[in-house]
Every structure is written in structure tokens, then in C-alpha cells.
Design an enzyme around this catalytic site. Structure first.
Site, PDB file in Angstrom:
ATOM      1  N   ASP A  82      33.856  17.090   9.573  1.00 18.39           N
ATOM      2  CA  ASP A  82      33.248  16.632  10.828  1.00 18.39           C
ATOM      3  C   ASP A  82      34.259  16.679  11.978  1.00 18.39           C
ATOM      4  OD1 ASP A  82      31.218  15.667  12.414  1.00 18.39           O
ATOM      5  OD2 ASP A  82      31.568  13.567  11.906  1.00 18.39           O
ATOM      6  N   GLY A  83      33.753  16.909  13.172  1.00 17.72           N
ATOM      7  CA  GLY A  83      34.583  16.829  14.379  1.00 17.72           C
ATOM      8  C   GLY A  83      34.780  18.154  15.106  1.00 17.72           C
ATOM      9  N   HIS A 131      33.197  25.283  15.872  1.00 15.54           N
ATOM     10  CA  HIS A 131      32.668  25.626  14.541  1.00 15.54           C
ATOM     11  C   HIS A 131      33.443  26.797  13.935  1.00 15.54           C
ATOM     12  CE1 HIS A 131      29.635  22.674  15.049  1.00 15.54           C
ATOM     13  NE2 HIS A 131      28.950  23.336  15.977  1.00 15.54           N
ATOM     14  N   SER A 179      23.706  19.882   7.323  1.00 12.58           N
ATOM     15  CA  SER A 179      22.838  18.867   6.715  1.00 12.58           C
ATOM     16  C   SER A 179      21.377  19.127   7.080  1.00 12.58           C
ATOM     17  CB  SER A 179      23.241  17.467   7.197  1.00 12.58           C
ATOM     18  OG  SER A 179      22.758  17.229   8.509  1.00 12.58           O
ATOM     19  N   ASN A 221      20.822  18.436  10.557  1.00 10.15           N
ATOM     20  CA  ASN A 221      21.458  19.243  11.609  1.00 10.15           C
ATOM     21  C   ASN A 221      20.479  20.203  12.294  1.00 10.15           C
ATOM     22  OD1 ASN A 221      24.654  19.391   9.859  1.00 10.15           O
ATOM     23  ND2 ASN A 221      24.072  18.087  11.568  1.00 10.15           N
TER      24      ASN A 221
HETATM   25  C1  IPE Z   1      27.569  15.480   8.757  1.00 10.35           C
HETATM   26  O1  IPE Z   1      28.069  15.467  10.052  1.00 10.35           O
HETATM   27  C2  IPE Z   1      27.112  16.854   8.372  1.00 10.35           C
HETATM   28  C3  IPE Z   1      28.142  17.865   8.183  1.00 10.35           C
HETATM   29  C4  IPE Z   1      29.430  17.674   8.300  1.00 10.35           C
HETATM   30  C5  IPE Z   1      27.661  19.158   7.818  1.00 10.35           C
HETATM   31  P1  IPE Z   1      27.162  15.090  11.329  1.00 10.35           P
HETATM   32  O2  IPE Z   1      28.045  15.266  12.509  1.00 10.35           O
HETATM   33  O3  IPE Z   1      25.902  15.854  11.285  1.00 10.35           O
HETATM   34  O4  IPE Z   1      26.840  13.561  11.055  1.00 10.35           O
HETATM   35  P2  IPE Z   1      26.458  12.396  12.077  1.00 10.35           P
HETATM   36  O5  IPE Z   1      25.340  12.902  12.931  1.00 10.35           O
HETATM   37  O6  IPE Z   1      27.673  12.087  12.888  1.00 10.35           O
HETATM   38  O7  IPE Z   1      26.087  11.229  11.212  1.00 10.35           O
HETATM   39  C1  IPE Z   2      30.857  19.268  12.027  1.00 12.78           C
HETATM   40  O1  IPE Z   2      31.202  19.095  13.356  1.00 12.78           O
HETATM   41  C2  IPE Z   2      29.959  20.466  11.800  1.00 12.78           C
HETATM   42  C3  IPE Z   2      28.587  20.104  11.458  1.00 12.78           C
HETATM   43  C4  IPE Z   2      28.092  18.905  11.434  1.00 12.78           C
HETATM   44  C5  IPE Z   2      27.673  21.158  11.119  1.00 12.78           C
HETATM   45  P1  IPE Z   2      30.217  18.496  14.447  1.00 12.78           P
HETATM   46  O2  IPE Z   2      29.468  19.622  15.072  1.00 12.78           O
HETATM   47  O3  IPE Z   2      29.381  17.413  13.888  1.00 12.78           O
HETATM   48  O4  IPE Z   2      31.261  17.915  15.484  1.00 12.78           O
HETATM   49  P2  IPE Z   2      31.183  16.535  16.251  1.00 12.78           P
HETATM   50  O5  IPE Z   2      30.912  15.467  15.256  1.00 12.78           O
HETATM   51  O6  IPE Z   2      30.071  16.686  17.243  1.00 12.78           O
HETATM   52  O7  IPE Z   2      32.528  16.395  16.902  1.00 12.78           O
HETATM   53 MG    MG Z   3      29.610  15.421  13.691  1.00 11.03          MG
END
Ligand code: IPE
Ligand code: IPE
Ligand code: MG
Length: 256
Positions: A27-28, A44, A72, A75
Site C-alpha cells: 500500500d501507498g 503503481h 482488491s 479497488n
Molecule cells: C488494499 O489497499 C488493497 C491492495 C493493496 C491491493 P487499499 O488502498 O485498497 O485499502 P484501503 O482503501 O486503504 O483500505
Molecule cells: C496500493 O497503493 C495499490 C493498490 C491498492 C492497488 P494505493 O493506490 O492504495 O496508494 P495509496 O494508499 O492511495 O497511497
Molecule cells: Mg491504499
């Protein structure tokens, strides 16, 4: 106890311990990009590079199985352009790394619902799985279009179908039987769940399988992840006392 049972008995020594199964909520990416004034897309893509580094590091650090959360079931609610970018990541990852994974004995499996994925994504997944099917040295499980609740519901439906067709006696449905119908059944449950980016939640990842997993939350944003961060998480994990609801043997001996 079945091979797939999530509640693994405590090994008596490190030598008896099976290779670790680590699972990561990557995440992040978005925050990493935002901090640089870049589009989320580039976050990404940098995340894919971090995944390559981390899979290599896991192979060096005594991990035998790695499960990563790539997309997820929730997503899909992101803007269409971002969903489309996320859907292109399996191709980006496997096109640049599948040959190495195959060479290095990595077996790739993708878990999650196939329905909803495009033909392109499905054929990439199929290629990754079939070309590495004979490998056994390291297991990489990619959760893509995966949701813990969806997986539990799918398992319940398969059990119900087996009962309806007369292949299964409802009295035989116990934890092991249920678990064997989850998409993760091939591997013992993860020992350690890592979530990057500072969020402290599971976000529908491996809900059944995390019953006794150790959780480590790291503040690093996923695109900055690599060997040093994985080693730090494993060091923290190795200092944990896993009891599975039992009592510490030394305490029992000392206090009776
Ligand atoms: C969880 O992260 C899903 C993946 C890392 C693929 P999200 O960024 O989607 O989760 P939330 O929305 O912060 O709970
Ligand atoms: C993780 O990063 C990738 C996925 C959830 C698919 P994010 O896209 O959730 O990044 P943040 O949480 O918005 O920083
Ligand atoms: Mg995220």
C-alpha cells in the site's frame, strides 16, 4: 492436522520450522506519487519495481512463500482510468520478470476472482502459472481481484454444491474441509502479514487465513520497499512469541 490447516502447531526448534509464508499488503503507491507531484500511475509502476526487489529479497531471507495483494475486489470503485492502469500491472510485471522467476525456480499462482478480468489479463495470468507450474523452490501467490469475504463466500458456495450433488456430508464440514475450499488452500496460512504505508487494517485481505498471523505495520510507502524493509519486518516477526491460544511452555514449567 491437514497440511493446509491454518493453525500450525509450534515447531520444537528452528530446524523443524517450515519455510516462512509472508503476505504483504502493498500500500501507498498513490501517496508516493503525490509526494513527488507525479500521477498515481507512476506510483503503481514504481510499485512493480518494488515488488521485483521484494520477491528477490524474500528468496534470500528464508521466506518460502510470498503472497502479495495487488488488486482488491473493492479497488474496482476507483476511477476507471486508475482501474485500467492497475489492470495493466500484471502484464508489466510478468513481461519484465517472468523469465527470471521461471529460471530461479519460482512457482507463480494468482488467486482471486477470474470473472471481471479482461482476456489480456487472463492470458497473462495463465502464461505465468503454466510456465512456472513445475517450479517448487519458492512460491509467489498474487492476490488479484481478490477479497477475503468473496473468497469465503465462494468456498461456502462450493461446499453447498458438493452437498447438493451428494459428494459431501454436511457433518463432514469442519475447519479443515472449509479451508480446503478457499483459493489459498495450497499453502499453510501466512505466518506474517506486512502492511506498508502506515495504515493499520487488513482491507479484506486473507480474513480466514490471518487467524493466528503476526501483523507488522511499516510506515514506508510501497514503492520505497525493498530488502532492508523486509529484513526489518522479519526481525520483528522473529522476536514475537506465537502461542496459538496455548501457554508458554517455560512459564508452565516454572509456575506449574
Ligand atoms: C488494499 O489497499 C488493497 C491492495 C493493496 C491491493 P487499499 O488502498 O485498497 O485499502 P484501503 O482503501 O486503504 O483500505
Ligand atoms: C496500493 O497503493 C495499490 C493498490 C491498492 C492497488 P494505493 O493506490 O492504495 O496508494 P495509496 O494508499 O492511495 O497511497
Ligand atoms: Mg491504499
Amino acid at each position: 492436522m491437514s497440511l493446509t490447516s491454518g493453525l500450525r502447531p509450534l515447531p520444537r526448534s528452528d530446524a523443524e520450522a517450515p519455510p516462512l509464508h509472508v503476505a504483504i499488503i502493498m500500500d501507498g503507491n498513490g501517496r508516493w506519487a503525490k509526494a513527488r507531484g507525479l500521477p498515481r500511475t507512476l506510483g503503481h509502476r514504481a510499485g512493480v519495481t518494488a515488488l521485483k526487489r521484494t520477491v528477490e529479497a524474500a528468496q534470500q531471507l528464508g521466506v518460502g512463500r510470498l503472497t502479495v495483494f495487488g488488486f482488491s475486489t473493492e479497488n474496482w470503485s476507483r476511477p476507471a482510468q486508475e482501474v485500467s492502469e492497475l489492470m495493466s500491472l500484471p502484464k508489466l510485471y510478468f513481461e519484465s520478470d517472468l523469465a527470471r522467476l521461471r529460471r530461479e525456480g519460482v512457482r507463480v499462482r494468482v488467486i482471486g476472482r477470474r470473472a471481471g478480468l479482461s482476456k489480456d489479463v487472463l492470458s497473462m495470468i495463465d502464461e505465468a502459472e503454466t510456465t512456472t507450474a513445475a517450479n517448487t523452490r519458492f512460491h509467489l501467490q498474487v492476490a488479484f481481484n481478490y477479497g477475503g469475504r468473496a473468497d469465503i463466500a465462494d468456498a461456502a458456495r462450493r461446499l453447498a454444491e458438493a452437498v447438493r450433488e451428494g459428494r459431501l456430508d454436511p457433518a463432514a464440514i469442519d475447519e479443515a474441509a472449509f479451508e480446503s475450499h478457499l483459493s489459498t488452500a495450497e499453502h499453510a496460512a501466512p505466518d506474517l502479514i506486512i502492511r506498508t504505508s502506515g495504515e493499520r487494517r487488513l482491507s479484506n485481505f486473507l480474513l480466514w487465513e490471518t487467524a493466528y498471523a503476526e501483523l507488522v505495520f511499516q510506515d514506508v510507502l510501497w514503492p520505497d520497499y525493498g530488502p532492508a524493509q523486509l529484513k526489518a519486518a522479519l526481525d520483528e516477526f522473529r522476536g514475537r512469541d506465537r502461542r496459538y491460544g496455548g501457554a508458554d511452555v517455560d512459564d508452565v514449567l516454572a509456575t506449574g
